[in-house]
Structures are given as C-alpha cells and as structure tokens.
Write a protein that holds these residues in place. Structure first.
Motif, PDB file in Angstrom:
ATOM      1  N   ASN A  13     -78.438  -5.554  19.377  1.00 22.82           N
ATOM      2  CA  ASN A  13     -77.425  -6.429  18.805  1.00 22.82           C
ATOM      3  C   ASN A  13     -76.198  -5.678  18.322  1.00 22.82           C
ATOM      4  O   ASN A  13     -75.477  -6.141  17.437  1.00 22.82           O
ATOM      5  CB  ASN A  13     -78.011  -7.253  17.641  1.00 22.82           C
ATOM      6  CG  ASN A  13     -79.077  -8.227  18.121  1.00 22.82           C
ATOM      7  OD1 ASN A  13     -78.923  -8.848  19.171  1.00 22.82           O
ATOM      8  ND2 ASN A  13     -80.151  -8.347  17.359  1.00 22.82           N
ATOM      9  N   GLN A  14     -75.953  -4.512  18.894  1.00 22.22           N
ATOM     10  CA  GLN A  14     -74.759  -3.772  18.573  1.00 22.22           C
ATOM     11  C   GLN A  14     -73.633  -4.241  19.487  1.00 22.22           C
ATOM     12  O   GLN A  14     -73.837  -4.972  20.440  1.00 22.22           O
ATOM     13  CB  GLN A  14     -74.997  -2.274  18.761  1.00 22.22           C
ATOM     14  CG  GLN A  14     -76.073  -1.718  17.829  1.00 22.22           C
ATOM     15  CD  GLN A  14     -76.353  -0.257  18.115  1.00 22.22           C
ATOM     16  OE1 GLN A  14     -75.803   0.312  19.059  1.00 22.22           O
ATOM     17  NE2 GLN A  14     -77.184   0.347  17.301  1.00 22.22           N
ATOM     18  N   GLU A  15     -72.405  -3.799  19.181  1.00 18.58           N
ATOM     19  CA  GLU A  15     -71.284  -4.139  20.033  1.00 18.58           C
ATOM     20  C   GLU A  15     -71.497  -3.519  21.410  1.00 18.58           C
ATOM     21  O   GLU A  15     -71.838  -2.344  21.509  1.00 18.58           O
ATOM     22  CB  GLU A  15     -69.983  -3.611  19.428  1.00 18.58           C
ATOM     23  CG  GLU A  15     -69.527  -4.371  18.183  1.00 18.58           C
ATOM     24  CD  GLU A  15     -69.196  -5.812  18.501  1.00 18.58           C
ATOM     25  OE1 GLU A  15     -68.603  -6.055  19.574  1.00 18.58           O
ATOM     26  OE2 GLU A  15     -69.551  -6.692  17.699  1.00 18.58           O
ATOM     27  N   PRO A  16     -71.325  -4.288  22.491  1.00 22.95           N
ATOM     28  CA  PRO A  16     -71.537  -3.729  23.826  1.00 22.95           C
ATOM     29  C   PRO A  16     -70.533  -2.630  24.127  1.00 22.95           C
ATOM     30  O   PRO A  16     -69.378  -2.693  23.715  1.00 22.95           O
ATOM     31  CB  PRO A  16     -71.345  -4.938  24.740  1.00 22.95           C
ATOM     32  CG  PRO A  16     -70.470  -5.879  23.957  1.00 22.95           C
ATOM     33  CD  PRO A  16     -70.888  -5.692  22.526  1.00 22.95           C
ATOM     34  N   LYS A  17     -70.989  -1.634  24.870  1.00 19.50           N
ATOM     35  CA  LYS A  17     -70.111  -0.537  25.258  1.00 19.50           C
ATOM     36  C   LYS A  17     -69.189  -1.016  26.375  1.00 19.50           C
ATOM     37  O   LYS A  17     -69.600  -1.754  27.255  1.00 19.50           O
ATOM     38  CB  LYS A  17     -70.936   0.661  25.726  1.00 19.50           C
ATOM     39  CG  LYS A  17     -71.770   1.274  24.617  1.00 19.50           C
ATOM     40  CD  LYS A  17     -72.533   2.482  25.125  1.00 19.50           C
ATOM     41  CE  LYS A  17     -73.365   3.112  24.007  1.00 19.50           C
ATOM     42  NZ  LYS A  17     -74.119   4.294  24.471  1.00 19.50           N
ATOM     43  N   PRO A  18     -67.926  -0.599  26.338  1.00 22.18           N
ATOM     44  CA  PRO A  18     -66.996  -1.053  27.369  1.00 22.18           C
ATOM     45  C   PRO A  18     -67.262  -0.383  28.708  1.00 22.18           C
ATOM     46  O   PRO A  18     -67.848   0.693  28.782  1.00 22.18           O
ATOM     47  CB  PRO A  18     -65.635  -0.624  26.800  1.00 22.18           C
ATOM     48  CG  PRO A  18     -65.952   0.580  25.942  1.00 22.18           C
ATOM     49  CD  PRO A  18     -67.310   0.297  25.351  1.00 22.18           C
ATOM     50  N   ASP A  19     -66.811  -1.048  29.766  1.00 22.28           N
ATOM     51  CA  ASP A  19     -66.830  -0.477  31.105  1.00 22.28           C
ATOM     52  C   ASP A  19     -68.184   0.094  31.504  1.00 22.28           C
ATOM     53  O   ASP A  19     -68.350   1.300  31.683  1.00 22.28           O
ATOM     54  CB  ASP A  19     -65.765   0.612  31.237  1.00 22.28           C
ATOM     55  CG  ASP A  19     -64.373   0.087  30.954  1.00 22.28           C
ATOM     56  OD1 ASP A  19     -64.113  -1.080  31.297  1.00 22.28           O
ATOM     57  OD2 ASP A  19     -63.567   0.837  30.400  1.00 22.28           O
ATOM     58  N   PRO A  20     -69.194  -0.739  31.661  1.00 25.70           N
ATOM     59  CA  PRO A  20     -70.494  -0.233  32.140  1.00 25.70           C
ATOM     60  C   PRO A  20     -70.368   0.278  33.562  1.00 25.70           C
ATOM     61  O   PRO A  20     -69.519  -0.164  34.329  1.00 25.70           O
ATOM     62  CB  PRO A  20     -71.400  -1.466  32.079  1.00 25.70           C
ATOM     63  CG  PRO A  20     -70.455  -2.626  32.235  1.00 25.70           C
ATOM     64  CD  PRO A  20     -69.198  -2.207  31.513  1.00 25.70           C
ATOM     65  N   ILE A  21     -71.224   1.227  33.929  1.00 24.63           N
ATOM     66  CA  ILE A  21     -71.263   1.723  35.309  1.00 24.63           C
ATOM     67  C   ILE A  21     -71.815   0.615  36.190  1.00 24.63           C
ATOM     68  O   ILE A  21     -72.878   0.054  35.933  1.00 24.63           O
ATOM     69  CB  ILE A  21     -72.140   2.981  35.406  1.00 24.63           C
ATOM     70  CG1 ILE A  21     -71.493   4.128  34.621  1.00 24.63           C
ATOM     71  CG2 ILE A  21     -72.341   3.390  36.866  1.00 24.63           C
ATOM     72  CD1 ILE A  21     -72.342   5.384  34.555  1.00 24.63           C
ATOM     73  N   ARG A  22     -71.084   0.302  37.260  1.00 26.91           N
ATOM     74  CA  ARG A  22     -71.441  -0.813  38.148  1.00 26.91           C
ATOM     75  C   ARG A  22     -72.206  -0.275  39.352  1.00 26.91           C
ATOM     76  O   ARG A  22     -71.702   0.559  40.106  1.00 26.91           O
ATOM     77  CB  ARG A  22     -70.178  -1.546  38.573  1.00 26.91           C
ATOM     78  CG  ARG A  22     -69.435  -2.197  37.402  1.00 26.91           C
ATOM     79  CD  ARG A  22     -67.991  -2.466  37.727  1.00 26.91           C
ATOM     80  NE  ARG A  22     -67.270  -1.218  38.007  1.00 26.91           N
ATOM     81  CZ  ARG A  22     -65.962  -1.164  38.265  1.00 26.91           C
ATOM     82  NH1 ARG A  22     -65.250  -2.277  38.283  1.00 26.91           N
ATOM     83  NH2 ARG A  22     -65.383  -0.011  38.518  1.00 26.91           N
TER      84      ARG A  22
END
Length: 272
Positions: A13-22
């Motif tokens: 439930n933390q803030e999602p990390k930006p730009d996940p590896i796709r």
C-alpha cells in the motif's frame, strides 16, 4: 485473442514506483505463464503475456511500448531461438532474455550468438529473474554486436548475420535458420572440414541422440546438407562449394574476402 496485461501490484500500500519495466513474456505453459506474470507484477514490472511466437508477431505494436522480451525456448510452431531472428527482421531490437527449462551449455551458447542478453534457468525462480531483468534493462546494451553483425563474403556467397540470410550471386537462398547456421559454420572455416558430429550438434545440441546406432546422426547431417545444396542449386545448377569427405565431414571451398560496400541487399529484412 486477447492476452492479459498485468499491472504492477502494490502489496504494501505504498505509493507505486513510476515507470515500471514493461515486459513481453512468451510462454506456452498457461499455468507457468500466469505465475511468472503475476510474480513479476508483484515485483513492480508491467507484463503482457503471449502463448506463442505467432501471437507476439501479430501484436508487434505492443513492442513499441515495451522494454524487454522474455522468451521460452520450447514454443509451438516456432521455437524461441527461431523467433528471435524473426523479431530482428521486423525491426524489433528490444533486449531479449531466455527463460528456459533447457539450460544446456549448447543452448546458452546459441542464444548469445543470436543476440540474447541473458539465459536463465527456470529453476532459479522469479526473484532471480526479476533481478536479472533489471540488470539487462539498466545496462542499456544493444541487442546486436557490431563485429559479429558484419556481413561475411566468401566468393559468390554473402551472409548477413543481422537477418540470418544467405545470398548466392545476390539472390536470397531462402535458408531456414538452422540451415543458415550450418552454412555460416562452413563458410567461416573455409577449406577446413567440419565433422558430422559438429554439424549435428549445431543443429540440435551437444549430446543429442537420434537415428539408428551410434553413427545414426550422420544420416541426419547428410539429409540436411542435401536440402541446403538443393536450395543453392535451384539458383545455380553449377553450385559445388560444399565438399564432402566420408571420414572428415563437410567443408566450404572458396576464398573469404572482406564485405564490400554497396551491398544493401545484405541488410534488407526478409519479407514475411
């Protein structure tokens, strides 16, 4: 057919990390595909999954937004190792990682020769896979090696490692990837015989057994060479560059010369 896109989950439930590896994942085992996709999503990756190579080739628009491709070795219709050059032919230059249950050294060697950046045994687990994927993406290494990709010219033969195509007198011989590998081996060792077993292992893997008796693989090699010769002779009935010695194997005769400029046909992608 629509394939699931796994969005990164946030179990803490933390803030999602930006730009996940796709990630584009190609795996024919449905249960394993879902497990890997879900666990990579848990690790913060965005995963789109495909059941076979044809499905990926039919959805190449997804590659434009991806960062890396994971291929299984054994896939229906077209194997992972043959899918890789097909992707390159179509202009997909994303880093490729093999995730396989066939970790034999010969497979690994062939994967790297084809331009893969990593080769991971499935038994290592998804946590190791996730770490290796991050390293590959972070490294930013090109999918092709500039030296290895230089065309090879051997008399009237020209080989293009970037597209796995062979030309005879500027005409495409239409070799399969396996047949290309055999011609590449022979032409890279002009005048030197390559043993039956060496050619056979190149087409399969070291220690593979087929045919009858301890020398059964020789029949398979002779059949492969016959098919290759037939394709060359279809373009040139005088073709006689592949020579045979019953005791020593096969060799390519001719003189290897540096690739000349003005050969754009060497780099033309094979039509699909």
């Amino acid at each position: 057919m629509t394939f699931p896109i796994f969005e990164p989950v946030n179990p803490t439930n933390q803030e999602p990390k930006p730009d996940p590896i796709r990630v584009l994942l190609v795996e024919d085992d449905e249960d394993y595909r879902e497990i890997v996709g879900s666990e990579l999503s848990w690790h913060g990756f965005a995963v789109r999954s495909f059941a076979d190579g044809d499905s990926l080739l039919g959805s190449l628009d997804s590659a434009a937004e991806a960062d890396i491709i994971i291929l299984d070795w054994r896939l229906p219709n077209i194997s992972g190792i043959d899918l890789l050059p097909r992707l390159r032919e179509r202009g997909v230059n994303l880093p490729v990682v093999f995730l396989t249950s066939h970790p034999q050294p010969a497979y690994e060697k062939l994967a790297f020769e084809r331009g893969a950046l990593d080769f991971i045994d499935k038994t290592r687990g998804v946590e190791i896979l996730a770490r290796r994927l991050r390293l590959v993406v972070k490294s930013g290494e090109p999918a092709a090696n500039s030296e290895a990709d230089k065309p090879i010219v051997c008399g009237e033969l020209a080989l293009s490692p970037t597209t796995y195509r062979a030309y005879w007198k500027e005409a495409d011989v239409a070799l399969t990837v396996s047949e290309y590998d055999v011609v590449h081996l022979l032409a890279s060792n002009v005048g030197r015989y390559q043993a039956y077993r060496t050619i056979y292992d190149l087409q399969y893997y070291e220690g593979f057994v087929a045919g009858q008796g301890n020398q059964g693989y020789r029949t398979n090699v002779r059949s492969s060479i016959k098919r290759i010769r037939k394709k060359f002779c279809k373009l040139d009935p005088t073709f006689a560059e592949i020579q045979n010695s019953t005791a020593l194997g096969y060799r390519w005769r001719g003189l290897t010369v540096p690739a000349e400029r003005g050969m754009p046909w060497l780099l033309t992608p094979r039509s699909s």
